[in-house]
Design a protein around this motif. Structure first.
Motif, PDB file in Angstrom:
ATOM      1  N   ILE A   1    -113.952 -42.040  29.407  1.00 28.87           N
ATOM      2  CA  ILE A   1    -112.726 -41.908  30.206  1.00 28.87           C
ATOM      3  C   ILE A   1    -112.850 -40.760  31.196  1.00 28.87           C
ATOM      4  CG2 ILE A   1    -110.258 -41.377  30.105  1.00 28.87           C
ATOM      5  CD1 ILE A   1    -110.235 -42.771  27.334  1.00 28.87           C
ATOM      6  N   ALA A   2    -113.380 -39.628  30.726  1.00 27.85           N
ATOM      7  CA  ALA A   2    -113.507 -38.464  31.599  1.00 27.85           C
ATOM      8  C   ALA A   2    -114.471 -38.727  32.756  1.00 27.85           C
ATOM      9  CB  ALA A   2    -113.978 -37.259  30.795  1.00 27.85           C
ATOM     10  N   GLU A   3    -115.530 -39.460  32.490  1.00 26.73           N
ATOM     11  CA  GLU A   3    -116.487 -39.769  33.559  1.00 26.73           C
ATOM     12  C   GLU A   3    -115.897 -40.762  34.556  1.00 26.73           C
ATOM     13  OE1 GLU A   3    -120.997 -40.576  32.965  1.00 26.73           O
ATOM     14  OE2 GLU A   3    -120.071 -42.555  33.219  1.00 26.73           O
ATOM     15  N   ALA A   4    -115.195 -41.780  34.051  1.00 26.99           N
ATOM     16  CA  ALA A   4    -114.619 -42.801  34.931  1.00 26.99           C
ATOM     17  C   ALA A   4    -113.423 -42.273  35.708  1.00 26.99           C
ATOM     18  CB  ALA A   4    -114.202 -44.026  34.111  1.00 26.99           C
ATOM     19  N   ARG A   5    -112.662 -41.347  35.099  1.00 33.75           N
ATOM     20  CA  ARG A   5    -111.457 -40.802  35.736  1.00 33.75           C
ATOM     21  C   ARG A   5    -111.508 -39.272  35.723  1.00 33.75           C
ATOM     22  NH1 ARG A   5    -106.799 -43.762  36.124  1.00 33.75           N
ATOM     23  NH2 ARG A   5    -106.112 -41.902  37.284  1.00 33.75           N
ATOM     24  N   PRO A   6    -112.351 -38.680  36.568  1.00 29.23           N
ATOM     25  CA  PRO A   6    -112.436 -37.215  36.596  1.00 29.23           C
ATOM     26  C   PRO A   6    -111.152 -36.544  37.069  1.00 29.23           C
ATOM     27  CG  PRO A   6    -113.650 -38.186  38.429  1.00 29.23           C
ATOM     28  CD  PRO A   6    -113.277 -39.306  37.515  1.00 29.23           C
ATOM     29  N   ASP A   7    -110.228 -37.347  37.608  1.00 23.10           N
ATOM     30  CA  ASP A   7    -108.953 -36.784  38.068  1.00 23.10           C
ATOM     31  C   ASP A   7    -107.962 -36.573  36.940  1.00 23.10           C
ATOM     32  OD1 ASP A   7    -108.951 -39.649  37.859  1.00 23.10           O
ATOM     33  OD2 ASP A   7    -107.001 -39.682  38.859  1.00 23.10           O
ATOM     34  N   LEU A   8    -108.264 -37.108  35.741  1.00 21.61           N
ATOM     35  CA  LEU A   8    -107.355 -36.963  34.605  1.00 21.61           C
ATOM     36  C   LEU A   8    -107.721 -35.727  33.783  1.00 21.61           C
ATOM     37  CD1 LEU A   8    -107.148 -40.666  33.351  1.00 21.61           C
ATOM     38  CD2 LEU A   8    -105.525 -39.449  34.832  1.00 21.61           C
ATOM     39  N   ASP A   9    -106.755 -35.239  33.032  1.00 24.93           N
ATOM     40  CA  ASP A   9    -106.955 -34.089  32.146  1.00 24.93           C
ATOM     41  C   ASP A   9    -107.215 -34.622  30.744  1.00 24.93           C
ATOM     42  OD1 ASP A   9    -107.003 -31.703  30.843  1.00 24.93           O
ATOM     43  OD2 ASP A   9    -104.873 -31.239  31.091  1.00 24.93           O
TER      44      ASP A   9
END
Length: 411
Positions: free
Chosen positions: A177-185
């Motif tokens: 998730i962090a790699e696919a959505r670096p804009d999320l916390d």
């Protein structure tokens, strides 16, 4: 005309699908009728559900293609009950007319068997924590992964996502998730220390990848409650969370517990070294549904790494007993734990036969490619249950002959 021996396999995950296909390779079609019961028409690569949730599209793997020409009959239905004393299985399926009209009419059917392979697997386990069922998302099923995918896609930059659980699934979900959505916390809440079961090299690599992806780690943070916008921990903290991903283990399908099969406190079917039920000799259990002992007399963990060899063992044992040949007993052991940490990083943690980490580990891009190869190999193994090795289909012997062979073997 000689009556065919009826083999029913419940569940077409890795274990059930492999067992059905392997039996079809071992036994003559005129002697057996193999029916594989599953609720979905496509094979689900459960080891890739974190990828699906993160927005990646997976290759469709329809069973109609996988089992074409094998003699295995696929029945699309949901298992509702099993009567192991009368050797019957109750299933429910949509009526053909209902599929065309969109109506919810269903067809109830009773299937009779001579040999049953129970492979209904497991689902997510809420651990009884308040709020999980209402507010948390799971990765143990394709519907769950698709729901999580939709929820993640609807998040705006900066919104918090909390992954609960520091096991293999938790590590893979958080990094994907962090790699696919670096804009999320993205944060991960673990009951113990991050990667505490890994070798020092393995733990160090996980910490490095987490730091590089900006994942916040809450160690020794047992979650005690889930709300729509936060996660509560045992030490009194409240972690903000727009989406909570629950990965704290698996719970087996409840149907086995409702039968007269001997099961564990968790509902797993107790089996011997050939995956045969200790209470009902015409029932075999494989995968997450079975409680089988491995090296060191330790229970095999719920995983594809356990389920695949369990399926091989069960299918080969059934084929041997039906054909009057020697029953093989191959010990099931572990070699490594393969963990994806996004698409660019991975960890291959080598382990002892009983699944304890040793010093050796592979990390980085090579480990990521290794894990990808393992995932592809697992799916390939479903369609090639004898691993591409030519096999001889043997005839099923009469019941009296099998009984004689069993007595002879015992002597």
């Amino acid at each position: 005309m000689k009556q065919q021996h009826r083999i029913i396999v419940l569940g077409a995950g890795y274990s059930g699908a492999i067992a059905a296909g392997r039996l079809a390779k071992r036994l003559r079609r005129e002697d057996v009728a193999i029916t594989l019961v599953n609720a979905e028409p496509d094979f689900v690569e459960r080891v890739r559900m974190h990828q699906l949730a993160a927005g990646q599209d997976l290759r469709p793997r329809p069973f109609s293609e996988m089992f074409a020409g094998t003699g295995v009959e696929l029945k699309l239905a949901r298992v509702t009950a099993v009567d192991v004393d009368r050797k019957r299985v109750k299933v429910t399926a949509a009526r053909p007319a209902a599929e065309a009209t969109g109506e919810t009419d269903v067809l109830n059917e009773v299937l009779e068997y001579d040999t049953l392979i129970y492979a209904l697997g497991s689902a997510w386990n809420s651990q009884g924590v308040p709020g999980t069922a209402e507010f948390a998302d799971e990765l143990a099923s394709r519907p769950g992964a698709l729901r999580l995918r939709e929820r993640l896609a609807g998040l705006e930059a900066g919104q918090p996502v909390v992954v609960v659980g520091g096991g293999l699934t938790g590590l893979e979900a958080a990094t994907e998730i962090a790699e696919a959505r670096p804009d999320l916390d993205v944060a991960l809440a673990a009951r113990g220390a991050l990667g505490d079961w890994l070798s020092p090299k393995g733990r160090a690599h996980v910490h490095k990848v987490f730091a590089g992806l900006g994942i916040t780690t809450h160690e020794h943070a047992a979650v005690t409650g889930v709300e729509a916008d936060n996660v509560a921990t045992a030490d009194g903290k409240s972690l903000p969370s727009s989406v909570t991903v629950w990965t704290t283990g698996f719970a087996v399908h409840p149907i086995a517990r409702a039968t007269t099969l001997e099961v564990t406190d968790t509902g797993q079917i107790k089996v011997d070294s050939t995956m045969r039920s200790v209470s009902h000799p015409d029932v075999y259990a494989v995968g997450d549904a079975a409680m089988a002992m491995g090296p060191g007399d330790k229970p095999l963990r719920m995983s594809c790494a356990s389920g695949t060899p369990m399926a091989w063992q069960a299918a080969d044992a059934i084929a041997a007993r039906l054909t009057g040949t020697k029953v093989p007993k191959t010990p099931i052991r572990y070699f490594n734990q393969c963990i994806s940490l996004g698409r660019k990083e991975g960890l291959i943690q080598y382990v002892t036969a009983d699944d304890r980490a040793v010093k050796a580990a592979l990390t980085g891009r090579f480990a990521a490619k290794y894990k990808e190869l393992i995932c592809k190999g697992a799916a390939w193994g479903v369609a090639n249950p004898t691993l591409g090795i030519p096999t001889r289909r043997r005839p099923v012997v009469r019941e009296q002959a099998r009984a004689g062979a069993t007595v002879k073997a015992a002597v």
